[in-house]
Scaffold this active site. Structure first.
Site, short mmCIF file in Angstrom:
data_model
loop_
_atom_site.label_atom_id
_atom_site.label_comp_id
_atom_site.label_asym_id
_atom_site.label_seq_id
_atom_site.Cartn_x
_atom_site.Cartn_y
_atom_site.Cartn_z
CB SER A 126 -0.98 -0.01 1.18
OG SER A 126 -0.32 0.13 2.41
NE ARG A 146 21.94 -11.13 6.20
CZ ARG A 146 22.18 -10.00 6.83
NH1 ARG A 146 21.49 -8.91 6.52
NH2 ARG A 146 23.08 -9.92 7.76
CG MET A 178 8.51 -7.37 5.63
SD MET A 178 8.69 -5.85 6.59
CE MET A 178 8.36 -6.48 8.23
NE ARG A 179 14.67 -12.20 3.50
CZ ARG A 179 14.53 -13.24 4.32
NH1 ARG A 179 13.34 -13.49 4.87
NH2 ARG A 179 15.54 -14.01 4.60
CG HIS A 209 10.46 1.25 11.64
ND1 HIS A 209 10.58 -0.12 11.48
CD2 HIS A 209 10.32 1.46 12.97
CE1 HIS A 209 10.53 -0.70 12.65
NE2 HIS A 209 10.36 0.24 13.58
CB THR A 217 22.80 3.96 8.33
OG1 THR A 217 21.92 3.81 9.44
CG2 THR A 217 22.76 5.39 7.82
CG ASP A 254 14.05 -0.58 11.70
OD1 ASP A 254 13.92 -0.50 10.47
OD2 ASP A 254 13.58 -1.52 12.38
CD GLN A 265 -1.28 10.60 9.97
OE1 GLN A 265 -0.53 11.47 9.60
NE2 GLN A 265 -2.61 10.71 9.90
CD GLU A 266 3.44 2.85 7.77
OE1 GLU A 266 3.96 2.35 6.77
OE2 GLU A 266 3.13 2.18 8.77
C1 GAR Z 1 4.15 -0.78 6.68
O1 GAR Z 1 3.44 -0.55 7.88
C2 GAR Z 1 5.62 -0.47 6.88
O2 GAR Z 1 5.85 0.62 7.73
C3 GAR Z 1 6.11 -1.74 7.49
O3 GAR Z 1 5.45 -2.77 6.78
C4 GAR Z 1 4.18 -2.27 6.35
C5 GAR Z 1 4.05 -2.53 4.87
O4 GAR Z 1 2.75 -2.27 4.43
N1 GAR Z 1 7.53 -1.85 7.41
C6 GAR Z 1 8.28 -2.42 8.36
O5 GAR Z 1 7.83 -2.92 9.35
C7 GAR Z 1 9.77 -2.41 8.05
N2 GAR Z 1 10.50 -2.62 9.24
P1 GAR Z 1 2.45 -2.09 2.88
O6 GAR Z 1 3.03 -3.31 2.17
O7 GAR Z 1 0.96 -2.06 2.80
O8 GAR Z 1 3.09 -0.82 2.42
#
Ligand code: GAR
Length: 198
Positions: A14, A66, A91-92, A110, A142, A146, A174-175
């Site tokens: 999203s 990795r 998420m890697r 984050h 970096t 996080d 908010q993201e």
């Molecule tokens: C979001 O909330 C983002 O902040 C989080 O994963 C979600 C992805 O949602 N990211 C983390 O936790 C990274 N550490 P989305 O696929 O709907 O954008």
């Protein structure tokens, strides 16, 4: 010159959709590729709907190597020639070598008010701590997880009846506002933090 942006996702995408949809008109960047480690990531179809090329680099075949996984990512990215990477629910964990290669050119979102609650399960941890405020952060990536210079934050209240799911939904809204605004500023050369008023 217009910046070319690669967006990395692992799931629903999203935030990726909000980034892609924001890069129009006089925006200083355009999406050049969406890359996922997960072939079932829902966001892949949403990127294709928008005419943005997609790449899948599965991590499983690399069996924890990795560096080899990231080598494959670099190979997949090369034809798209990105200038910037936006991690959007990717998420890697990335190695220090990869991060150093993209230092100053890679952003992450984050779901917490960093430096609080690095890592996973941020909403549950906020509730367990009894915090009255939560939010999200966009930062430069970096080598430390996080971490890195903060480019923007948005805050939300924690309400007495909140569950992790209700809190996550409030933060996600908010993201969606924060990340596109930060990317626009960053791509235009403004690296000063943006603090959204809520
Ligand atoms: C979001 O909330 C983002 O902040 C989080 O994963 C979600 C992805 O949602 N990211 C983390 O936790 C990274 N550490 P989305 O696929 O709907 O954008």
């Amino acid at each position: 010159m217009t910046k070319r942006v690669a967006v990395f996702i692992s799931g629903g995408g999203s935030n990726m959709v909000k980034l892609l949809d924001s890069m129009t008109g006089d925006h200083p960047a355009r999406a050049c590729v969406v890359l996922s480690n997960n072939p079932r990531a829902g966001g892949l179809a949403l990127a294709e709907d928008r005419g943005v090329p997609t790449e899948i680099v599965r991590h499983q075949p690399f069996d924890g190597d990795r560096t080899a996984f990231e080598h494959a990512i670099l190979g997949a990215l090369a034809p798209h020639a990105p200038d910037l990477i936006c991690l959007a629910g990717f998420m890697r964990k990335l190695t220090a070598d990869f991060v150093d290669l993209w230092r100053g050119r890679m952003l992450n979102i984050h779901p917490s008010l960093l430096p609080k609650y690095k890592g996973l399960h941020t909403h549950e941890r906020v509730l367990a701590a009894g915090d009255t405020e939560h939010g999200c952060t966009v930062h430069e990536v970096t080598p430390r997880l996080d971490d890195g210079p903060i480019l923007g934050q948005a805050r939300v209240p924690v309400l007495p009846q909140d569950t992790a799911a209700s809190l996550a939904a409030r933060v996600l809204r908010q993201e969606h506002l924060l990340y596109p605004q930060v990317l626009r500023r960053f791509a235009g050369g403004d690296h000063t933090p943006l603090y959204l008023k809520t």
